[in-house]
Scaffold this active site. Structure first.
Site, mmCIF file in Angstrom:
data_model
loop_
_atom_site.group_PDB
_atom_site.id
_atom_site.type_symbol
_atom_site.label_atom_id
_atom_site.label_comp_id
_atom_site.label_asym_id
_atom_site.label_seq_id
_atom_site.Cartn_x
_atom_site.Cartn_y
_atom_site.Cartn_z
ATOM 1 N N VAL A 55 0.842 -1.191 0.000
ATOM 2 C CA VAL A 55 0.000 0.000 0.000
ATOM 3 C C VAL A 55 0.883 1.249 0.000
ATOM 4 O O VAL A 55 1.902 1.287 0.691
ATOM 5 C CB VAL A 55 -0.881 0.037 1.275
ATOM 6 C CG1 VAL A 55 -1.773 1.266 1.298
ATOM 7 C CG2 VAL A 55 -1.701 -1.225 1.414
ATOM 8 N N CYS A 56 0.464 2.264 -0.745
ATOM 9 C CA CYS A 56 1.086 3.589 -0.665
ATOM 10 C C CYS A 56 -0.020 4.619 -0.865
ATOM 11 O O CYS A 56 -1.200 4.310 -0.708
ATOM 12 C CB CYS A 56 2.217 3.752 -1.680
ATOM 13 S SG CYS A 56 1.673 3.838 -3.395
ATOM 14 N N ARG A 57 0.338 5.819 -1.221
ATOM 15 C CA ARG A 57 -0.676 6.869 -1.382
ATOM 16 C C ARG A 57 -1.555 6.612 -2.605
ATOM 17 O O ARG A 57 -2.772 6.663 -2.523
ATOM 18 C CB ARG A 57 -0.009 8.242 -1.491
ATOM 19 C CG ARG A 57 -1.000 9.397 -1.493
ATOM 20 C CD ARG A 57 -0.314 10.740 -1.625
ATOM 21 N NE ARG A 57 0.164 10.987 -2.973
ATOM 22 C CZ ARG A 57 -0.590 11.421 -3.985
ATOM 23 N NH1 ARG A 57 -1.862 11.639 -3.817
ATOM 24 N NH2 ARG A 57 -0.062 11.610 -5.171
ATOM 25 N N MET A 61 -3.996 4.521 -0.843
ATOM 26 C CA MET A 61 -4.808 5.112 0.222
ATOM 27 C C MET A 61 -5.788 6.156 -0.310
ATOM 28 O O MET A 61 -6.816 6.407 0.311
ATOM 29 C CB MET A 61 -3.920 5.726 1.306
ATOM 30 C CG MET A 61 -3.179 4.700 2.147
ATOM 31 S SD MET A 61 -4.251 3.531 3.033
ATOM 32 C CE MET A 61 -4.992 4.604 4.274
#
Length: 107
Positions: free
Chosen positions: A70-72, A99
């Site tokens: 997961v990242c932005r 996210m």
């Protein structure tokens, strides 16, 4: 439709991840954002291993577990998934949209 995800890096949608978490699946969620980004909130149970630290922290990741990156926005986590695959991790998925697309619980 064109996808930036080449073969070999499967994606999981936020809805799929929410459903699996609701079912109580034991998932390894790795948030590769920087700590200053994670303070705004992360998926419950996710561990923070910034992308820049991933090479030296591989020992913290269980290769037998499915790892969801997961990242932005989904870009850094895509590169993290590629890196893990190149280092022998076969059970990796990228959270589609990161996210930005996550509307589930955060901690």
């Amino acid at each position: 439709m064109f996808s930036r995800q080449p073969a070999g890096i499967p994606e999981i949608t936020p809805d799929e991840l929410k459903a699996r978490l609701k079912q109580g699946e034991d998932l390894l969620i790795i948030d590769v954002r920087e700590p200053m980004e994670v303070v705004t909130g992360k998926i419950p149970g996710a561990i923070n291993i910034p992308l820049s630290q991933l090479p030296r922290r591989l020992h913290e990741i269980d290769p037998e577990k499915e790892a969801i990156l997961v990242c932005r926005s989904g870009s850094r986590s895509f590169y993290a998934a590629q890196f893990l695959q190149a280092n022998g991790f076969s059970k990796v998925k990228n959270l589609a949209g990161g996210m930005i697309s996550w509307d589930g619980e955060i901690e």
